[in-house]
Design an enzyme around this catalytic site. Structure first.
Site, PDB file in Angstrom:
ATOM      1  N   ARG A   1       0.822  -1.212   0.000  1.00 38.47           N
ATOM      2  CA  ARG A   1       0.000   0.000   0.000  1.00 38.47           C
ATOM      3  C   ARG A   1       0.862   1.272   0.000  1.00 38.47           C
ATOM      4  O   ARG A   1       2.042   1.240   0.361  1.00 38.47           O
ATOM      5  CB  ARG A   1      -0.908   0.024   1.240  1.00 38.47           C
ATOM      6  CG  ARG A   1      -2.122  -0.865   1.111  1.00 38.47           C
ATOM      7  CD  ARG A   1      -2.965  -0.835   2.363  1.00 38.47           C
ATOM      8  NE  ARG A   1      -4.197  -1.567   2.128  1.00 38.47           N
ATOM      9  CZ  ARG A   1      -5.324  -1.022   1.705  1.00 38.47           C
ATOM     10  NH1 ARG A   1      -5.385   0.282   1.499  1.00 38.47           N
ATOM     11  NH2 ARG A   1      -6.391  -1.760   1.500  1.00 38.47           N
TER      12      ARG A   1
ATOM     13  N   ALA B   1      -3.703  -2.301   5.587  1.00 36.04           N
ATOM     14  CA  ALA B   1      -5.100  -1.963   5.869  1.00 36.04           C
ATOM     15  C   ALA B   1      -6.017  -3.010   5.257  1.00 36.04           C
ATOM     16  O   ALA B   1      -7.191  -2.738   4.991  1.00 36.04           O
ATOM     17  CB  ALA B   1      -5.437  -0.571   5.344  1.00 36.04           C
ATOM     18  N   SER B   2      -5.479  -4.195   5.031  1.00 32.53           N
ATOM     19  CA  SER B   2      -6.256  -5.347   4.556  1.00 32.53           C
ATOM     20  C   SER B   2      -7.100  -5.002   3.337  1.00 32.53           C
ATOM     21  O   SER B   2      -6.583  -4.595   2.308  1.00 32.53           O
ATOM     22  CB  SER B   2      -7.125  -5.892   5.693  1.00 32.53           C
ATOM     23  OG  SER B   2      -6.330  -6.230   6.799  1.00 32.53           O
ATOM     24  N   HIS B   3      -8.418  -5.113   3.464  1.00 32.59           N
ATOM     25  CA  HIS B   3      -9.327  -4.978   2.330  1.00 32.59           C
ATOM     26  C   HIS B   3      -9.815  -3.552   2.113  1.00 32.59           C
ATOM     27  O   HIS B   3     -10.615  -3.309   1.212  1.00 32.59           O
ATOM     28  CB  HIS B   3     -10.556  -5.861   2.569  1.00 32.59           C
ATOM     29  CG  HIS B   3     -11.306  -5.489   3.819  1.00 32.59           C
ATOM     30  ND1 HIS B   3     -10.870  -5.875   5.080  1.00 32.59           N
ATOM     31  CD2 HIS B   3     -12.416  -4.746   4.015  1.00 32.59           C
ATOM     32  CE1 HIS B   3     -11.710  -5.400   5.982  1.00 32.59           C
ATOM     33  NE2 HIS B   3     -12.653  -4.698   5.372  1.00 32.59           N
TER      34      HIS B   3
ATOM     35  N   LYS C   1      -1.043  -2.843  12.475  1.00 40.15           N
ATOM     36  CA  LYS C   1      -1.551  -3.923  13.315  1.00 40.15           C
ATOM     37  C   LYS C   1      -0.449  -4.446  14.234  1.00 40.15           C
ATOM     38  O   LYS C   1       0.690  -4.634  13.808  1.00 40.15           O
ATOM     39  CB  LYS C   1      -2.089  -5.060  12.449  1.00 40.15           C
ATOM     40  CG  LYS C   1      -3.297  -4.658  11.598  1.00 40.15           C
ATOM     41  CD  LYS C   1      -3.813  -5.828  10.783  1.00 40.15           C
ATOM     42  CE  LYS C   1      -5.039  -5.431   9.966  1.00 40.15           C
ATOM     43  NZ  LYS C   1      -5.542  -6.555   9.143  1.00 40.15           N
TER      44      LYS C   1
END
Length: 272
Positions: free
Chosen positions: A133, A183-185, A194
């Site tokens: 990201r 930020a995953s999805h 995290k």
């Protein structure tokens, strides 16, 4: 649309006052309106502080000067501190207290470092991984240098790695804690932070609440520590994780294969 958002916000606030959970789809701005929202005067003071204080870099100040005439945008960025909840941080990338940026990442890391030192496990070090990201590499570096400045050795991957490999690294390196910048999805404008503990799992109760309290206890940006990367490396407090750990991770994965003979037989037919 404006009336719809206003009604939804009223329902959210009503449920919050009743001690219930939020229902329906709630935007980041909606949540800020209910929990931890600052008074208008505080928002203006915080905005001015970021513009004027020498702690913040010129690029950040230039971004904030660009919204000087947009009162709504200023309020959205400074209406609260980006919440460190169970697991860590998540938010839109940008300048401000309610955004993911190098300063909010440092703040979260300082709180985590304070907690680690309270536990007396700082000598074990911390591992850091990140995804592809926007700003993930930069946030990972900031976390590493904050750990290092607090006397906690930072082990950082040289490029993006999957989250399970961070869990593996924690146990292989004997670290006390770890961070994955992801930020995953969530949409592209988001990033996150995290936290994992020495067992390789995300933090759980009661440790999560203890870490949240430590992060919330960091209220002065000037007490947040960081240091030069070269000096951190020279001091043995910053180490890039080598390829040997990648090999050990792959070897460990191979041992978990249920039917390796099928994989060998069908490998040539597998297309990605």
């Amino acid at each position: 649309m404006e009336r719809m958002n206003e009604n939804r916000l009223k329902r959210c606030m009503q449920r919050a006052e009743e001690g219930g959970e939020f229902g329906g789809s709630i935007t980041q701005g909606d949540a800020a309106s209910v929990h931890g929202r600052k008074e208008k005067m505080d928002v203006k003071k915080e905005y001015a502080f970021w513009l004027e204080d020498s702690y913040f870099d010129e690029q950040t100040k230039e971004e904030l000067r660009g919204i000087a005439e947009d009162e709504k945008e200023i309020e959205e960025r400074f209406c609260r501190d980006l919440e460190f909840g169970t697991g860590g941080l998540r938010g839109v990338i940008g300048a401000g207290t309610n955004r993911m940026n190098i300063y909010t990442v440092r703040k979260a890391t300082q709180g985590l470092a304070d907690y680690i030192k309270q536990q007396g496990t700082e000598k074990k070090g911390a591992a850091i991984a990140y995804d592809s990201r926007n700003m993930s590499r930069e946030f990972a570096e900031e976390a590493a240098l904050c750990f290092a400045a607090n006397g906690i050795k930072a082990y950082i991957f040289p490029s993006l790695r999957p989250t399970p490999q961070l869990s593996f690294a924690l146990r292989e390196l004997g670290c006390t804690a770890g961070v994955v910048v992801t930020a995953s999805h969530n949409p592209a404008e988001y990033n996150g932070y995290k936290v994992y503990w020495e067992d390789g799992a995300q933090i759980t109760a009661p440790r999560d609440q203890e870490i949240i309290s430590a992060v919330n206890g960091v209220t002065d940006f000037h007490r947040i520590k960081t240091m030069d990367k070269e000096k951190a490396a020279e001091s043995g407090l910053y180490e890039v994780i080598g390829a040997d750990l990648d090999e050990r991770y792959i070897d460990a994965l191979k041992k978990l294969m249920l039917h390796p003979e099928i994989v060998r037989a069908e490998a040539e037919n597998l297309k990605i």
